[in-house]
Design a protein around this motif. Sequence first.
Motif, PDB file in Angstrom:
ATOM      1  N   ILE A  78     -38.419   3.881   8.830  1.00  0.00           N
ATOM      2  CA  ILE A  78     -37.991   3.142   7.652  1.00  0.00           C
ATOM      3  C   ILE A  78     -38.765   3.622   6.435  1.00  0.00           C
ATOM      4  O   ILE A  78     -39.880   4.126   6.558  1.00  0.00           O
ATOM      5  N   ARG A  79     -38.160   3.462   5.273  1.00  0.00           N
ATOM      6  CA  ARG A  79     -38.762   3.990   4.053  1.00  0.00           C
ATOM      7  C   ARG A  79     -39.186   2.932   3.053  1.00  0.00           C
ATOM      8  O   ARG A  79     -39.819   3.255   2.055  1.00  0.00           O
ATOM      9  N   HIS A  80     -38.807   1.693   3.307  1.00  0.00           N
ATOM     10  CA  HIS A  80     -39.122   0.611   2.361  1.00  0.00           C
ATOM     11  C   HIS A  80     -39.536  -0.631   3.135  1.00  0.00           C
ATOM     12  O   HIS A  80     -38.853  -1.029   4.078  1.00  0.00           O
ATOM     13  N   LEU A  81     -40.636  -1.243   2.720  1.00  0.00           N
ATOM     14  CA  LEU A  81     -41.091  -2.490   3.330  1.00  0.00           C
ATOM     15  C   LEU A  81     -41.369  -3.526   2.250  1.00  0.00           C
ATOM     16  O   LEU A  81     -42.167  -3.274   1.341  1.00  0.00           O
ATOM     17  N   PRO A  82     -40.717  -4.676   2.361  1.00  0.00           N
ATOM     18  CA  PRO A  82     -41.063  -5.778   1.459  1.00  0.00           C
ATOM     19  C   PRO A  82     -42.478  -6.261   1.765  1.00  0.00           C
ATOM     20  O   PRO A  82     -42.918  -6.243   2.914  1.00  0.00           O
ATOM     21  N   VAL A  83     -43.178  -6.669   0.730  1.00  0.00           N
ATOM     22  CA  VAL A  83     -44.530  -7.197   0.873  1.00  0.00           C
ATOM     23  C   VAL A  83     -44.440  -8.712   0.705  1.00  0.00           C
ATOM     24  O   VAL A  83     -43.942  -9.197  -0.320  1.00  0.00           O
ATOM     25  N   LEU A  84     -44.914  -9.441   1.718  1.00  0.00           N
ATOM     26  CA  LEU A  84     -44.843 -10.902   1.691  1.00  0.00           C
ATOM     27  C   LEU A  84     -46.235 -11.507   1.705  1.00  0.00           C
ATOM     28  O   LEU A  84     -47.116 -11.025   2.402  1.00  0.00           O
ATOM     29  N   ARG A  85     -46.379 -12.572   0.933  1.00  0.00           N
ATOM     30  CA  ARG A  85     -47.594 -13.388   0.966  1.00  0.00           C
ATOM     31  C   ARG A  85     -47.124 -14.825   1.174  1.00  0.00           C
ATOM     32  O   ARG A  85     -46.334 -15.329   0.384  1.00  0.00           O
ATOM     33  N   ASP A  86     -47.578 -15.429   2.258  1.00  0.00           N
ATOM     34  CA  ASP A  86     -47.174 -16.798   2.597  1.00  0.00           C
ATOM     35  C   ASP A  86     -45.650 -16.940   2.640  1.00  0.00           C
ATOM     36  O   ASP A  86     -45.089 -17.925   2.169  1.00  0.00           O
ATOM     37  N   GLY A  87     -44.985 -15.911   3.171  1.00  0.00           N
ATOM     38  CA  GLY A  87     -43.540 -15.950   3.332  1.00  0.00           C
ATOM     39  C   GLY A  87     -42.734 -15.667   2.080  1.00  0.00           C
ATOM     40  O   GLY A  87     -41.501 -15.677   2.116  1.00  0.00           O
ATOM     41  N   ARG A  88     -43.384 -15.374   0.970  1.00  0.00           N
ATOM     42  CA  ARG A  88     -42.696 -15.099  -0.300  1.00  0.00           C
ATOM     43  C   ARG A  88     -42.874 -13.631  -0.676  1.00  0.00           C
ATOM     44  O   ARG A  88     -43.929 -13.056  -0.496  1.00  0.00           O
ATOM     45  N   MET A  89     -41.805 -13.044  -1.241  1.00  0.00           N
ATOM     46  CA  MET A  89     -41.870 -11.655  -1.669  1.00  0.00           C
ATOM     47  C   MET A  89     -42.799 -11.499  -2.860  1.00  0.00           C
ATOM     48  O   MET A  89     -42.688 -12.239  -3.831  1.00  0.00           O
ATOM     49  N   VAL A  90     -43.705 -10.544  -2.743  1.00  0.00           N
ATOM     50  CA  VAL A  90     -44.607 -10.248  -3.862  1.00  0.00           C
ATOM     51  C   VAL A  90     -44.529  -8.786  -4.269  1.00  0.00           C
ATOM     52  O   VAL A  90     -45.272  -8.340  -5.131  1.00  0.00           O
ATOM     53  N   GLY A  91     -43.618  -8.033  -3.643  1.00  0.00           N
ATOM     54  CA  GLY A  91     -43.448  -6.635  -3.980  1.00  0.00           C
ATOM     55  C   GLY A  91     -42.693  -5.913  -2.892  1.00  0.00           C
ATOM     56  O   GLY A  91     -42.283  -6.498  -1.887  1.00  0.00           O
ATOM     57  N   ILE A  92     -42.521  -4.629  -3.103  1.00  0.00           N
ATOM     58  CA  ILE A  92     -41.915  -3.757  -2.106  1.00  0.00           C
ATOM     59  C   ILE A  92     -42.631  -2.416  -2.190  1.00  0.00           C
ATOM     60  O   ILE A  92     -43.007  -1.972  -3.282  1.00  0.00           O
ATOM     61  N   VAL A  93     -42.850  -1.800  -1.040  1.00  0.00           N
ATOM     62  CA  VAL A  93     -43.558  -0.527  -0.982  1.00  0.00           C
ATOM     63  C   VAL A  93     -42.653   0.495  -0.304  1.00  0.00           C
ATOM     64  O   VAL A  93     -42.048   0.212   0.732  1.00  0.00           O
ATOM     65  N   SER A  94     -42.574   1.673  -0.899  1.00  0.00           N
ATOM     66  CA  SER A  94     -41.759   2.749  -0.341  1.00  0.00           C
ATOM     67  C   SER A  94     -42.661   3.829   0.255  1.00  0.00           C
ATOM     68  O   SER A  94     -43.868   3.865  -0.010  1.00  0.00           O
ATOM     69  N   ILE A  95     -42.046   4.706   1.010  1.00  0.00           N
ATOM     70  CA  ILE A  95     -42.799   5.825   1.590  1.00  0.00           C
ATOM     71  C   ILE A  95     -43.383   6.683   0.461  1.00  0.00           C
ATOM     72  O   ILE A  95     -44.480   7.225   0.586  1.00  0.00           O
ATOM     73  N   GLY A  96     -42.689   6.770  -0.663  1.00  0.00           N
ATOM     74  CA  GLY A  96     -43.211   7.500  -1.816  1.00  0.00           C
ATOM     75  C   GLY A  96     -44.489   6.884  -2.347  1.00  0.00           C
ATOM     76  O   GLY A  96     -45.422   7.594  -2.726  1.00  0.00           O
TER      77      GLY A  96
END
Length: 142
Positions: free
Chosen positions: A101-119
């Motif tokens: 996979i190339r993209h992972l959502p970043v969660l804090r306490d079940g809420r989205m706080v960002g997204i990180v890509s392989i780049g």
Amino acid sequence: MRISEILRRKGTGVITIAPNATVRELLRVLSAHNVGAVIVSPDGADMAGIVSERDIVRRLHRDGAAILDSPVSSIMTAAVHTCSPDDHVETLNATMTEHRIRHLPVLRDGRMVGIVSIGDVVKSQISELETEREHLVRYLHG
């Protein structure tokens, strides 16, 4: 390095699309933001899934152009791998490699706080190597 450092550098914006938006609309969003994946969200905060260029290509190949007027929810990945701001980049790298996979959502306490890509991961690794190189050069010329 932790994921929080990547988010500090790149920002925490997350591009979302409604589950009932069409794949045609999804293509416009991907192109307008020059990204390879977006979070599928009914309200811009809760995550229903993720949809990427790969999802579109696979469904186009299988079902043809008819999918363009289908809802994004019909092609999204609902079982989303995620990470935490406290996770280490090495862990994220392993997850991305293992699950292809190339993209992972970043969660804090079940809420989205960002997204990180392989780049983003590659950029962080290059930055760390450059910093290490600078320290070594200073040490050698010390």
